[in-house]
Design an enzyme around this catalytic site. Structure first.
Site, PDB file in Angstrom:
ATOM      1  CG  ASP A   4      -6.544  -3.972 -10.384  1.00 51.05           C
ATOM      2  OD1 ASP A   4      -6.823  -2.975  -9.698  1.00 51.05           O
ATOM      3  OD2 ASP A   4      -5.894  -3.908 -11.437  1.00 51.05           O
ATOM      4  CG  ASP A 106      -6.851   0.642  -6.904  1.00 56.68           C
ATOM      5  OD1 ASP A 106      -5.699   0.460  -6.487  1.00 56.68           O
ATOM      6  OD2 ASP A 106      -7.097   1.050  -8.046  1.00 56.68           O
ATOM      7  CD  GLU A 107      -2.971  -3.104  -7.887  1.00 58.49           C
ATOM      8  OE1 GLU A 107      -2.342  -4.149  -8.116  1.00 58.49           O
ATOM      9  OE2 GLU A 107      -2.535  -1.971  -8.151  1.00 58.49           O
TER      10      GLU A 107
END
Length: 411
Positions: A4, A106-107
DNA sequence: TTCTACGCCCGCCGTAATCA
DNA sequence: TGATTACGGCGGGCGTAGAA
């Protein structure tokens, strides 16, 4: 592992500017998230000395803000940059496993099964990965390690930033069960109060509850969160971008009461523009069109229609949306309108349809040309003349770049 | 000045209830 | 039984107010 990125957009913007030799004073960056040419509140703006000094407010036009403070650095959102950074992250992770699943911009998840032989135990590999990301890509990440995706995701949400946490099955009682039940994935603002009413306040309370009792009160969702509370989740790490889209829709809350059919139709058209564009971008056609109406006294209803032949044409969808609206609308003032198209299939099927008329082919060609112009010169490059003297936005709803960053609610 | 809580909106999805 | 409708779930974005 679940990786993350910490404060993704701001990190990436800062790294990009520093790598390209641009000066960057974070105190003067208003926000990098959002698409309108106005000052938006962001983490950095809250700390911004200039914004306060020059009385720059959120929602204010950037032109007005620049007049007050000429040295203010305005940073527009650059989704291409974020996607590039995201791709670099995936590329780096793929050096450690062939199975990397992008969960959002973003993960991501990384399946480390059978990789110990090459890169050592998961914990030491995670440290190496985290440090490489920091050094080579310039931003920090949280990494959660576990035996399934749910627990890995829960672990990465523990203390931030720049941290690694493990949450194996034997650790859930100590690390996860004492947490408030609303910290559990899929327990949101609606489920949490229901669980509180049932006397369930922690994830441990939920884990120890009777699953039949939960099913009685929360149906299948009760079973799902009971499994999650007990660390039960077995979806694989898949390389596909995401699960296939089942429907595409848009809705908008209108700043005034709509009381006439023409205005309502114009708003529907502005919604259909984005819905149809996204549909074509996904190379899909849809068969089921729904229109959603919310009145100014907060009542809402919808109406839908199944088409003989699936379509992705703006004009076709708009025509049916108007028909549905006219059939459903009872004449009350409207505050929200929505259009949704589901029952999707590949647009290859539509193109092969024997029932396509030459008019349909012309429409497809026009839509394609308009899409290309909008992709190249912006969504307002081509607008309908009917919007020229109206106070309505010609195009309403989510933009394509945002679709990329969307996250499914299911692992 | 910073943090936190809260509420609303958005896009998407699943499912129960109802209808034909 | 399948189609349709209604409702409510989610995560995340965003704005605001008030406390620290």
């Amino acid at each position: 592992m679940h990786i993350d990125v910490n404060s993704a957009f701001l990190s990436w913007e800062a790294v990009y500017r520093l790598q390209h030799g641009d000066s960057l004073d974070l105190r003067t960056v208003p926000s990098v998230v959002g698409g309108d040419p106005v000052i938006r509140r962001g983490i950095v703006l809250a700390k911004s000395v200039p914004a306060k000094k020059y009385k720059i407010k959120t929602g204010e036009s950037i032109f007005s803000a620049l007049q007050k403070c000429p040295s203010l650095i305005i940073v527009p959102p650059r989704y291409d940059l974020y996607i590039q950074c995201s791709n670099n992250l995936i590329k780096l992770l793929e050096e450690y496993s062939p199975a990397v699943q992008r969960y959002s911009v973003d993960e991501c998840f990384l399946d480390y099964t059978n990789m110990e032989y090459h890169f050592g135990p998961p914990l030491s590999a995670a440290h190496t990965i985290k440090e490489r990301i920091k050094k080579e890509l310039g931003f920090t990440v949280n990494i959660g390690i576990s035996s399934n995706k749910l627990l890995a995701k829960m672990a990465s949400d523990f203390q931030k930033p720049d941290k690694i946490h493990t949450l194996y099955l034997h650790e859930i009682e100590e690390k996860m069960w004492p947490l408030p039940v609303e910290d559990l994935f899929m327990v949101g603002r609606s489920t949490a109060p229901k669980l509180h009413k049932l006397g369930i306040y922690t994830i441990g309370d939920l884990a120890k509850a009777n699953p039949k009792f939960l099913y009685q009160h929360l149906k299948s969702h009760g079973t799902l969160i009971w499994n999650f509370a007990n660390g039960i989740e077995n979806s694989p790490v898949t390389r596909e971008k995401s699960a296939p889209i089942k429907s595409i829709g848009n809705s908008t809350t209108i700043s005034f009461d709509v009381t006439d059919q023409r205005t309502a139709h114009l708003i529907l058209l502005s919604l259909v523009e984005t819905v149809a564009m996204r549909l074509r971008n996904e190379e899909c056609c849809g068969k089921l069109i729904s229109v959603y109406i919310k009145t100014n006294d907060f009542r809402h209803y919808s109406h839908q229609k199944k088409l003989e032949i699936p379509t992705d044409c703006t004009n076709h969808i708009f025509k049916y949306a108007c028909e549905l609206f006219d059939e459903a609308w009872k004449g009350e003032p409207i505050r929200q309108l929505g259009v949704r198209i589901s029952d999707l299939c590949s647009n290859q099927f539509c193109q092969l349809s024997l029932f396509d008329s030459s008019d349909t082919q012309k429409q497809k060609a026009v839509d394609k040309s308009i899409d290309q112009l909008r992709m190249r010169y912006g969504s307002m490059a081509v607008i309908r003349a009917s919007f020229l003297h109206s106070r309505l936005k010609p195009i309403t709803g989510g933009i394509l770049e945002e679709d990329y960053a969307s996250m499914s609610s299911i692992l």
